[in-house]
Design a protein around this motif. Structure first.
Motif, PDB file in Angstrom:
ATOM      1  N   THR A  39      -1.592  -7.091  -9.699  1.00 40.50           N
ATOM      2  CA  THR A  39      -2.536  -6.624  -9.330  1.00 40.50           C
ATOM      3  C   THR A  39      -3.675  -7.600  -9.312  1.00 40.50           C
ATOM      4  O   THR A  39      -3.529  -8.864 -10.019  1.00 40.50           O
ATOM      5  N   PHE A  40      -5.556  -8.116  -9.360  1.00 41.15           N
ATOM      6  CA  PHE A  40      -5.833  -8.808  -8.974  1.00 41.15           C
ATOM      7  C   PHE A  40      -5.247 -10.046  -8.413  1.00 41.15           C
ATOM      8  O   PHE A  40      -6.210 -11.104  -7.666  1.00 41.15           O
ATOM      9  N   ALA A  41      -5.156  -9.815  -6.950  1.00 40.79           N
ATOM     10  CA  ALA A  41      -4.320 -10.964  -6.645  1.00 40.79           C
ATOM     11  C   ALA A  41      -5.079 -10.714  -5.188  1.00 40.79           C
ATOM     12  O   ALA A  41      -5.952  -9.957  -5.292  1.00 40.79           O
ATOM     13  N   ASN A  42      -5.290 -11.366  -4.624  1.00 39.48           N
ATOM     14  CA  ASN A  42      -6.089 -11.724  -3.279  1.00 39.48           C
ATOM     15  C   ASN A  42      -6.246 -11.818  -2.126  1.00 39.48           C
ATOM     16  O   ASN A  42      -7.162 -11.135  -1.624  1.00 39.48           O
ATOM     17  N   ASN A  43      -4.640 -10.255  -1.666  1.00 40.10           N
ATOM     18  CA  ASN A  43      -4.180 -10.163  -0.658  1.00 40.10           C
ATOM     19  C   ASN A  43      -4.233  -8.398  -1.205  1.00 40.10           C
ATOM     20  O   ASN A  43      -2.601  -8.609  -1.654  1.00 40.10           O
ATOM     21  N   ASN A  44      -5.181  -7.398  -1.045  1.00 41.31           N
ATOM     22  CA  ASN A  44      -4.062  -6.127  -2.282  1.00 41.31           C
ATOM     23  C   ASN A  44      -4.058  -5.459  -1.559  1.00 41.31           C
ATOM     24  O   ASN A  44      -4.692  -4.932  -0.173  1.00 41.31           O
ATOM     25  N   THR A  45      -2.460  -4.387  -1.565  1.00 46.70           N
ATOM     26  CA  THR A  45      -1.876  -4.566  -0.343  1.00 46.70           C
ATOM     27  C   THR A  45      -1.039  -2.905  -0.799  1.00 46.70           C
ATOM     28  O   THR A  45      -0.271  -2.943  -2.427  1.00 46.70           O
ATOM     29  N   VAL A  46      -1.461  -1.787  -0.610  1.00 46.26           N
ATOM     30  CA  VAL A  46      -0.863  -0.577  -0.655  1.00 46.26           C
ATOM     31  C   VAL A  46       0.535  -0.045   0.005  1.00 46.26           C
ATOM     32  O   VAL A  46       0.018  -0.080   1.421  1.00 46.26           O
ATOM     33  N   ARG A  75     -16.281 -10.823  -7.784  1.00 46.18           N
ATOM     34  CA  ARG A  75     -16.200 -12.694  -7.312  1.00 46.18           C
ATOM     35  C   ARG A  75     -17.325 -12.863  -7.997  1.00 46.18           C
ATOM     36  O   ARG A  75     -17.948 -14.373  -8.362  1.00 46.18           O
ATOM     37  N   PHE A  76     -18.837 -12.437  -8.243  1.00 47.19           N
ATOM     38  CA  PHE A  76     -20.430 -13.160  -8.575  1.00 47.19           C
ATOM     39  C   PHE A  76     -21.062 -11.744  -9.120  1.00 47.19           C
ATOM     40  O   PHE A  76     -20.401 -10.131  -8.858  1.00 47.19           O
ATOM     41  N   THR A 113      -7.751   4.060  -6.038  1.00 40.84           N
ATOM     42  CA  THR A 113      -8.822   2.295  -6.381  1.00 40.84           C
ATOM     43  C   THR A 113      -7.623   1.493  -6.537  1.00 40.84           C
ATOM     44  O   THR A 113      -7.177   1.506  -6.847  1.00 40.84           O
ATOM     45  N   ILE A 114      -8.239   0.626  -5.622  1.00 38.59           N
ATOM     46  CA  ILE A 114      -8.321  -0.599  -5.450  1.00 38.59           C
ATOM     47  C   ILE A 114      -8.183  -1.588  -7.441  1.00 38.59           C
ATOM     48  O   ILE A 114      -9.550  -1.305  -7.020  1.00 38.59           O
ATOM     49  N   GLY A 172     -10.600  -3.880  -0.085  1.00 32.23           N
ATOM     50  CA  GLY A 172     -11.263  -4.236  -0.757  1.00 32.23           C
ATOM     51  C   GLY A 172     -11.221  -3.559  -2.468  1.00 32.23           C
ATOM     52  O   GLY A 172     -10.638  -1.665  -2.307  1.00 32.23           O
ATOM     53  N   ALA A 173     -11.794  -3.733  -3.744  1.00 29.39           N
ATOM     54  CA  ALA A 173     -11.589  -3.387  -5.045  1.00 29.39           C
ATOM     55  C   ALA A 173     -12.772  -2.192  -4.644  1.00 29.39           C
ATOM     56  O   ALA A 173     -14.212  -2.655  -5.425  1.00 29.39           O
TER      57      ALA A 173
END
Length: 690
Positions: free
Chosen positions: A544-551, A608-609, A602-603, A580-581
């Motif tokens: 969770t919260f990784a830079n590369n979200n993979t499923v 980030r802002f 859902t990711i 993406g999230a």
């Protein structure tokens, strides 16, 4: 000395010695006695000119008389010829017999007739004889120490029964049954794993143990040597055995007493089992005429035929087992036997049909099933007696020579005539012919080898059933469809067109008959299932919260599946990266595109802002996919580590603290949560923009 040893053994071990081993006498019999009194024991042959050879110069006698001594040895008594000491043949098998020497030579006649070189330690007996009748035979058994370890793979200790006629022509009668191979350790053997295979195992008797009757490691079954002879002609017989390649470890041959039979050969049995029964309208003439016979006695099934008494020539017309006794004198009676089956002449039930085959692949040949005509010809006749055999020429059919092998898959490259013979082997027969017509056919069909039936996971039909389409014209072909197997019971009623719609799984066959040339052949296709998956899951394989979200999308079921996420193309890979999230949709279909299933997921991530400027867009910083994590608690810090805000729901942070707007800057957060029953913590930062 040997008798003394025997007596001592009897008194020390009692019945074991008496019943556990054969007895061997190598001193009290001359060669003439062994031949005339033990081996032949008949007045139906004159014997003379007895000679012998063994290791006499080496003080070794390889010739002796043996008695089974109430053991289970196959022969009650007889002659033993050994490549070592004959008396060493006596059991039990506890030591290795190895009494030969290099100075004891082999035998030239044995070498010549068996084509075996490098022979040592030859032992033979030889004599002349004049038979009164036309057949001789005797029983023998080969035994050897070569059956230990791997010697049977290498050393060919060999025996021969050399029969030489008056013209000097010699023949070896001691052959492996049904072959032209001499009897030896390498031609009849049990084999050794990874070194040599078994050979003629049906004729191998046993490997001997400590309690067996003879002292050799192994022995064959009882075998028979047999030959036709001419009555009144002088023959020479030489019974000879020798070691091969070296003089070490002994071999022996045991000749059964009284088995040297001088009998009469009436010919081979005429039976259905032998493939040569007689026809009821073809009597079998027998001629037992031999010079010197005083009387003839004939028997059928054990009962004397009085009408044939003293008749040398008879004709058989009934099935049965026949025997003739040729009485030369009160002490010389020679016998011969014959078994006969008489059968009714066969009748062709129906003339076989000409067969037409289509060369549809253009290779110039075609396979025909000739046996398709067999049942037509046979009709109701007993297949245990009669059969149909196929030949390429009428002459071969009449001579019962060169039958076609594998008639159910006969390949031809041209049209030809086949001759079918209905008979009981080489017996009375009927012959007819039929033609194989080979037709070249310009053929192309569009029927695939397999089709797919689309099913849900409850075996309900999805969409339209598949259509099995040959792509051929009904003006050129007749069509007959079958389900699973080609038989009348499996013919699909009403299915006579070039295509067929099916809603059941299985194998389907269509018989095509070309209307122009008449040939017919089959096409086959298989209808296979493609089912929706029983299990359809989406699993995150990244932290969770990784830079590369993979499923990964998981599907389990009877089918080959393809996968997609959102608007991507379907592919065989079930792994999707850099998501993406946000909320996404996973899709799954089978390789045949029978149906498409979808599932949202859902990711979980953080923005980030954010821009809390009151325009209603991105005004609040919150965890994306918050409901997907458990027991989450988020704390906001400034760059000095001062806690500004804390929340544990979807409300998020609006950029204020202590009732005032916080300035544009980087801010830190910490989130604690539970995933897969494990408490976790994550820290990172984001940017507030004004």
């Amino acid at each position: 000395m040997k008798i003394g040893i025997l007596v001592t053994t009897i008194f020390t071990v009692g019945s074991h010695a008496l019943f556990g081993q054969i007895l061997v006498d190598d001193t009290n019999y001359t060669v003439a006695q062994l031949v005339s009194d033990v081996l032949i024991n008949s007045n139906c042959a004159e014997t003379s000119n007895y000679t012998s050879f063994t290791g006499t110069q080496q003080n070794i006698n390889g010739i002796g008389y043996f008695n089974a001594n109430n053991t289970d040895f196959p022969f009650e008594e007889g002659i033993v010829l050994s490549t070592g000491r004959a008396r060493d043949a006596r059991g039990p098998n506890t030591d290795i017999n190895d009494s030969g020497t290099e100075s004891w030579p082999g035998d030239e006649d044995l070498m010549t007739i068996t084509k075996t070189g490098n022979l040592f330690n030859a032992t033979f007996i030889q004599f002349d004889f004049v038979p009164l009748t036309n057949n001789i035979s005797f029983n023998f058994l080969f035994a050897s120490e070569e059956y230990q370890e791997n010697y049977q793979c290498i050393y060919s200790d060999v025996f021969a029964f050399i029969l030489t006629d008056a013209q000097g022509v010699s023949t070896n009668l001691a052959l492996v049954p049904g072959t032209d191979q001499p009897v030896r350790a390498t031609t009849i053997r049990p084999g050794v794993a990874e070194q040599c295979a078994a050979r003629n195992l049906d004729f191998f008797g046993q490997i001997n143990g400590d309690m067996d009757a003879i002292s050799f490691e192994g022995q064959t079954e009882s075998l028979k040597a047999e030959s036709r002879v001419t009555p009144g002609e002088t023959y020479t017989i030489k019974l000879v055995i020798s070691d091969n390649q070296d003089p070490q470890v002994d071999s022996a041959v045991f000749l059964e007493a009284g088995s040297f039979s001088v009998g009469f050969d009436l010919g081979e049995d005429r039976t259905v089992d032998n493939g040569n029964p007689a026809c009821i309208d073809e009597p079998i003439p027998l001629d037992a005429t031999i010079e010197g016979v005083q009387r003839y006695r004939w028997y059928k099934d054990g009962s004397e035929i009085a009408a044939w008494t003293d008749t040398p020539k008879v004709a058989l017309t009934e099935s049965g087992t026949y025997r003739v006794d040729l009485i030369f004198s009160a002490s010389c009676v020679s016998s011969g036997g014959l078994q006969v089956d008489f059968i009714a002449p066969p009748e062709i039930g129906e003339r076989p049909a000409d067969l037409t085959g289509c060369d549809i692949d253009g290779d110039g040949s075609e396979i025909f099933d000739l046996s398709a005509n067999g049942a037509i010809m046979m009709g109701a006749q007993d297949p245990a007696i009669y059969a149909v055999t196929y030949f390429k020429s009428d002459a071969d059919a009449r001579a019962y020579a060169h039958p076609i092998e594998n008639p159910d898959t006969y390949e031809t490259r041209q049209s030809e005539t086949i001759y079918a013979r209905l008979s009981s082997g080489n017996s009375c027969y009927e012959i007819t012919a039929f033609v194989l017509n080979l037709q070249a056919l310009d053929f192309e069909a569009s029927l695939p080898t397999s089709h797919v039936l689309c099913l849900d996971n409850n075996d309900g039909l999805l969409g339209l059933p598949p259509v099995l389409d040959t792509g051929l014209s009904p003006s050129e072909y007749n069509f007959t469809w079958y389900a699973n197997e080609i038989s009348e019971d499996n013919r699909i009623a009403g299915a006579t067109g070039p295509s067929l719609s099916v809603s059941s799984l299985g194998t389907y066959h269509v018989r095509l008959q070309n209307l122009e040339v008449g040939c017919q052949f089959f096409l086959t296709t298989e209808v296979l299932p493609s089912r929706q998956p029983d299990i359809f899951e989406v699993r995150s394989v990244s932290d969770t919260f990784a830079n590369n979200n993979t499923v990964e999308i998981t599907a389990e079921g009877e089918g080959t599946y393809l996968y997609a996420v959102d608007d991507s193309e379907f592919a065989a890979s079930n792994r999707f990266e850099n998501l993406g999230a946000e909320e996404h949709t996973a899709y799954i279909t089978d390789s045949e595109n029978c149906s498409v299933l979808s599932k949202k997921f859902t990711i979980v991530d953080f923005p980030r802002f954010f821009t809390p400027n009151g325009d209603g867009i991105n005004d609040v910083w919150r965890i994306v996919g918050f409901p997907e994590i458990e027991q989450a608690e988020i704390t906001i810090f400034d760059q000095y580590g001062t806690m500004l805000y804390q929340f544990n729901d979807r409300s998020g942070w609006d950029g204020t603290a202590h009732d005032r707007n916080m300035p544009a800057n980087d801010y830190w957060f910490k989130i604690t949560y539970v995933k897969d029953n494990v408490h976790k913590e994550f820290k990172s930062h984001f940017t507030l923009k004004r």
